[in-house]
Design an enzyme around this catalytic site. Structure first.
Site, mmCIF file in Angstrom:
data_model
loop_
_atom_site.group_PDB
_atom_site.id
_atom_site.type_symbol
_atom_site.label_atom_id
_atom_site.label_comp_id
_atom_site.label_asym_id
_atom_site.label_seq_id
_atom_site.Cartn_x
_atom_site.Cartn_y
_atom_site.Cartn_z
ATOM 1 N NE ARG A 51 1.832 36.339 74.177
ATOM 2 C CZ ARG A 51 2.489 37.137 73.338
ATOM 3 N NH1 ARG A 51 2.040 38.329 73.101
ATOM 4 N NH2 ARG A 51 3.591 36.729 72.731
ATOM 5 C CB THR A 52 3.964 32.579 79.585
ATOM 6 O OG1 THR A 52 3.209 32.246 78.417
ATOM 7 C CG2 THR A 52 3.692 31.569 80.672
ATOM 8 C CE LYS A 80 28.483 29.297 85.073
ATOM 9 N NZ LYS A 80 28.180 29.740 86.455
ATOM 10 N NE ARG A 101 7.068 29.351 77.594
ATOM 11 C CZ ARG A 101 6.310 30.168 76.872
ATOM 12 N NH1 ARG A 101 6.869 30.928 75.948
ATOM 13 N NH2 ARG A 101 5.013 30.236 77.054
ATOM 14 C CG HIS A 129 1.384 27.064 77.358
ATOM 15 N ND1 HIS A 129 1.479 27.589 78.638
ATOM 16 C CD2 HIS A 129 1.754 28.077 76.513
ATOM 17 C CE1 HIS A 129 1.881 28.847 78.568
ATOM 18 N NE2 HIS A 129 2.058 29.161 77.295
#
Ligand code: CP
Length: 307
Positions: A51-52, A80, A101, A129
């Site tokens: 969703r986000t 890396k 995120r 959030h």
């Protein structure tokens, strides 16, 4: 340049303004279709999302802008050993705004400290959030017509649930909100949220392990998933995952007719699919609202208006 790391970075007036713009976008989408022409959003997702990430990307496309980024840290140079600070500095060369995120709490804050372009926290570990909170507030306001004077129950994983922590922070600034915390003992709301948010702001709250006994009191029910990815022990997750299952039968027996059922999604078992057709189920509409409020937020952080 402004970032959004915590919902409290926005004043109540600014949140109300964003929700007003989101309402206007819903009513007049064409008016906004060119606002971000020539602008680029980078979606840096170091943790899975449906969703986000997709609603951020759809939001930017619907504003006439472009999107770049990655949906899997494994395909980025983080593998890396590149730091969040260096990744952010690089992305500053290619984009106008970042949505990030990250599984580590505080990573988007670190990114914002090394960025000349706005950084939006799209979820950091079990912490915050804020754009889910804007989504939740828009959904509650569209369903209830207000953001004050109601009783809201939070049910499920209140310990690791970053959406719960952010929404409680946001609601603590509105009038006459009563909060019912429903969780197993192992997944109670962290003490720091109770002390620093609920007690500090004089918010009335109770804690219980029993959903059915408190269901009749609720105007809004915010269900959450028990989050497998936050547990150190799979055995403990399996023991707790089905602590609460909301069914149509329980709703019919116990809930108000105008209850609004929210869930940030994804759901696993905690809401039975037989609830989906009930008019009180708002969670799919809530996911759609996420796109509109993210459109409003991108515009605000880029300093852009429709007119
Ligand atoms: N609500 C939410 O954050 O969903 P995703 O994890 O799919 O983005």
């Amino acid at each position: 340049m402004r970032s959004l790391i915590n919902i409290l970075d926005l004043s109540v007036e600014e949140i109300d303004g964003l929700l007003n713009v989101a309402d206007d976008i819903i009513a007049n989408p064409v008016k906004y279709s060119e606002v971000c022409r020539g602008k680029k959003l980078a979606t840096l997702f170091f943790e899975p999302s449906t969703r986000t990430r997709l609603s951020f990307e759809a939001a930017m496309y619907e504003l006439g802008g472009h999107v770049l980024g990655f949906s899997d840290a494994g395909s980025s140079s983080a593998t890396k050993g590149e730091s969040v600070a260096d990744t952010t500095k690089m992305v500053n060369c290619y984009a106008d705004i970042i949505a990030m995120r990250h599984p580590k709490e505080g990573a988007p804050l670190v990114a914002s400290m090394h960025s000349k372009i706005p950084v939006i926290n799209a979820g950091d570990g079990g912490h915050n959030h804020p754009t889910q909170t804007l989504t939740d507030l828009l959904t509650i306001r569209r369903k209830k017509g207000k953001l004050s004077g109601f009783t809201i129950g939070f049910c499920g994983d209140l310990k690791f649930g970053r959406t719960v922590h952010s929404l409680i922070q946001a609601l603590s600034r509105y009038e006459n909100i009563k909060i019912v915390l429903i969780s197993p003992d192992e997944l109670k709301l962290p003490s720091y949220v109770k002390k620093d948010v609920l007690q500090k702001n004089g918010i009335e709250y109770i804690q219980t392990t029993d959903l059915e006994s408190v269901l009749p009191e609720l105007d809004v029910l915010y269900m959450t998933r028990v989050q497998k990815e936050r547990f150190l022990s799979e055995e403990e997750y399996i023991r707790l995952r089905d602590s609460y299952i909301l069914t149509r039968e329980k709703l019919v027996k116990n809930a108000k007719n105008d209850l609004a059922i929210l869930h940030p999604l994804p759901r696993v078992n905690e809401i039975s699919v037989d609830v989906d057709d009930d008019p009180r189920a708002c969670y799919f509409e809530q996911a759609l609202n996420g796109k509109f409020v993210r459109m409003a937020l991108i515009m605000k952080l880029l300093g852009l208006k429709a007119d």
